[in-house]
Write an enzyme that holds these catalytic residues in place. Structure first.
Site, mmCIF file in Angstrom:
data_model
loop_
_atom_site.group_PDB
_atom_site.id
_atom_site.type_symbol
_atom_site.label_atom_id
_atom_site.label_comp_id
_atom_site.label_asym_id
_atom_site.label_seq_id
_atom_site.Cartn_x
_atom_site.Cartn_y
_atom_site.Cartn_z
ATOM 1 N N HIS A 1 0.818 -1.214 0.000
ATOM 2 C CA HIS A 1 0.000 0.000 0.000
ATOM 3 C C HIS A 1 0.853 1.266 0.000
ATOM 4 O O HIS A 1 1.799 1.401 0.771
ATOM 5 C CB HIS A 1 -0.914 -0.012 1.232
ATOM 6 C CG HIS A 1 -1.830 1.167 1.310
ATOM 7 N ND1 HIS A 1 -2.877 1.346 0.440
ATOM 8 C CD2 HIS A 1 -1.828 2.244 2.145
ATOM 9 C CE1 HIS A 1 -3.502 2.470 0.740
ATOM 10 N NE2 HIS A 1 -2.889 3.028 1.773
ATOM 11 N N ILE B 1 1.105 -2.181 5.556
ATOM 12 C CA ILE B 1 2.051 -2.034 4.452
ATOM 13 C C ILE B 1 1.744 -2.984 3.300
ATOM 14 O O ILE B 1 2.514 -3.053 2.347
ATOM 15 C CB ILE B 1 3.510 -2.246 4.918
ATOM 16 C CG1 ILE B 1 3.703 -3.672 5.457
ATOM 17 C CG2 ILE B 1 3.900 -1.205 5.949
ATOM 18 C CD1 ILE B 1 5.145 -3.995 5.748
ATOM 19 N N GLU B 2 0.626 -3.706 3.388
ATOM 20 C CA GLU B 2 0.242 -4.591 2.282
ATOM 21 C C GLU B 2 -1.036 -4.078 1.619
ATOM 22 O O GLU B 2 -0.992 -3.199 0.776
ATOM 23 C CB GLU B 2 0.126 -6.037 2.786
ATOM 24 C CG GLU B 2 1.480 -6.584 3.241
ATOM 25 C CD GLU B 2 1.440 -8.038 3.621
ATOM 26 O OE1 GLU B 2 1.153 -8.867 2.744
ATOM 27 O OE2 GLU B 2 1.685 -8.361 4.809
ATOM 28 N N MET B 3 -2.194 -4.592 2.023
ATOM 29 C CA MET B 3 -3.436 -4.158 1.381
ATOM 30 C C MET B 3 -4.160 -3.072 2.189
ATOM 31 O O MET B 3 -5.006 -2.358 1.657
ATOM 32 C CB MET B 3 -4.338 -5.373 1.137
ATOM 33 C CG MET B 3 -3.702 -6.360 0.157
ATOM 34 S SD MET B 3 -4.531 -7.977 0.065
ATOM 35 C CE MET B 3 -6.001 -7.563 -0.860
#
Length: 329
Positions: free
Chosen positions: A96, A138-140
């Site tokens: 993200h 920090i991902e989706m």
């Protein structure tokens, strides 16, 4: 859908393929072959999440669905790209808002055979693993309640969840989201690699160098941790690879003995899931073999031995799973 019939047929085929070697077949390496197991077509299926066509089809859609991310552009398949060994082939995952994670993206291939998930083993199974990346900042970066709200907006998802979970009053739930994703991932297996064919009796499936690599793999202790059909013991071992300050499983348990310990990665398809190690800083398989020899086994492998072991590891690349990129609503 193509994958529907293929994975069902594979269940029956796996029983036929799992035959023992002929007693008369011998290339001089029978003692080494007996140390290994071919990969089954399917991993164990949990009692509370039976594998059905409806769940797999729904999980396939959700795996490629970017609207369960905050940006609306990141899906599970962003980091687990089917064209890249179901990983991303970059040192550390980008998520993200362009954020870069601390660890290399593991492949989801054969992940149903693992006894714990993530490098630090913080989840015991695929159901637990499935929701983590959706929520991770920090991902989706999507709150699960918002992900459910987005899915509920589409009549097609209402139909697909209802078909997959016909006994549920409210089938679109976080629990069912996790179960559908896990079901799809349990079909992403890679049987029938050259090494599997070798174990099942095709003694010409490996050449002489690859067989020397198998011998070196066993004799030098690699098979102690990389064991079982998925070539992992699913245990945690201490290693500090070059350039990494990651404390590993210590972040999960807080116990000093877990400092710098990581779950043994599968070696299945390792030839196509580069780069390597928890920080993704190891570019080539040859370099990875040398590092593991030095850091884990206390051995400085000669170039010829590295080449032999690397050749053997390439025989663990199996047939990629059949699937369809879904048409999303």
């Amino acid at each position: 859908m193509q994958h529907k019939t293929s994975w069902i047929a594979a269940i029956g085929a796996s029983a036929l393929l799992g035959v023992s070697l002929s007693a008369s077949a011998d290339d001089g390496f029978a003692d080494y072959r007996e140390r290994f197991e071919p990969l089954p077509h399917f991993p164990p299926i949990p009692a509370d999440n039976s594998l059905t066509e409806e769940k797999v089809e729904l999980g396939n859609m959700l795996f490629f669905e970017p609207r369960i991310s905050a940006s609306g552009v990141i899906s599970c398949a962003t980091c687990h790209n089917p064209a890249l060994g179901w990983s991303d082939r970059i040192p550390r995952a980008t998520g993200h808002d362009g954020q870069i994670g601390e660890r290399n993206t593991p492949t989801v291939l054969n992940s149903g055979f693992l006894e714990s998930q993530f490098w630090d083993g913080r989840e015991p199974d695929l159901e637990g693993q499935a929701l983590g990346p959706i929520e991770a900042d920090i991902e989706m970066a999507m709150q699960l309640e918002h992900a459910i709200e987005r899915l509920t907006e589409f009549s097609l998802y209402q139909e697909k969840f209802a078909a997959a979970y016909p006994d549920d009053e409210d089938p679109i739930s976080t629990d069912n989201l996790a179960k559908a994703l896990a079901s799809f991932q349990r079909t992403l297996n890679t049987p029938n690699s050259p090494f599997d064919r070798y174990l099942r009796g095709d003694l010409d499936a490996l050449d002489e160098q690859e067989k020397r690599g198998m011998v070196a793999f066993v004799d030098n202790g690699c098979a102690a941790c990389h064991s079982g059909p998925a070539f992992t013991d699913s245990n945690f071992h201490r290693i500090q690879v070059p350039g990494s300050t990651d404390v590993g499983r210590y972040e999960v348990t807080g116990e000093e003995r877990d400092m710098y310990r990581f779950r043994t990665p599968t070696l299945r398809n390792v030839g196509v899931t580069y780069p390597y190690m928890n920080n993704g800083a190891t570019a080539t398989l040859e370099e990875a073999v040398a590092i593991m020899g030095s850091e884990m086994l206390g051995r400085e492998f000669e170039v010829d031995k590295i080449d032999d072991i690397t050749a053997f590891l390439h025989t663990l690349t199996g047939e990629m799973p059949e699937f369809e990129v879904p048409a999303l609503p």
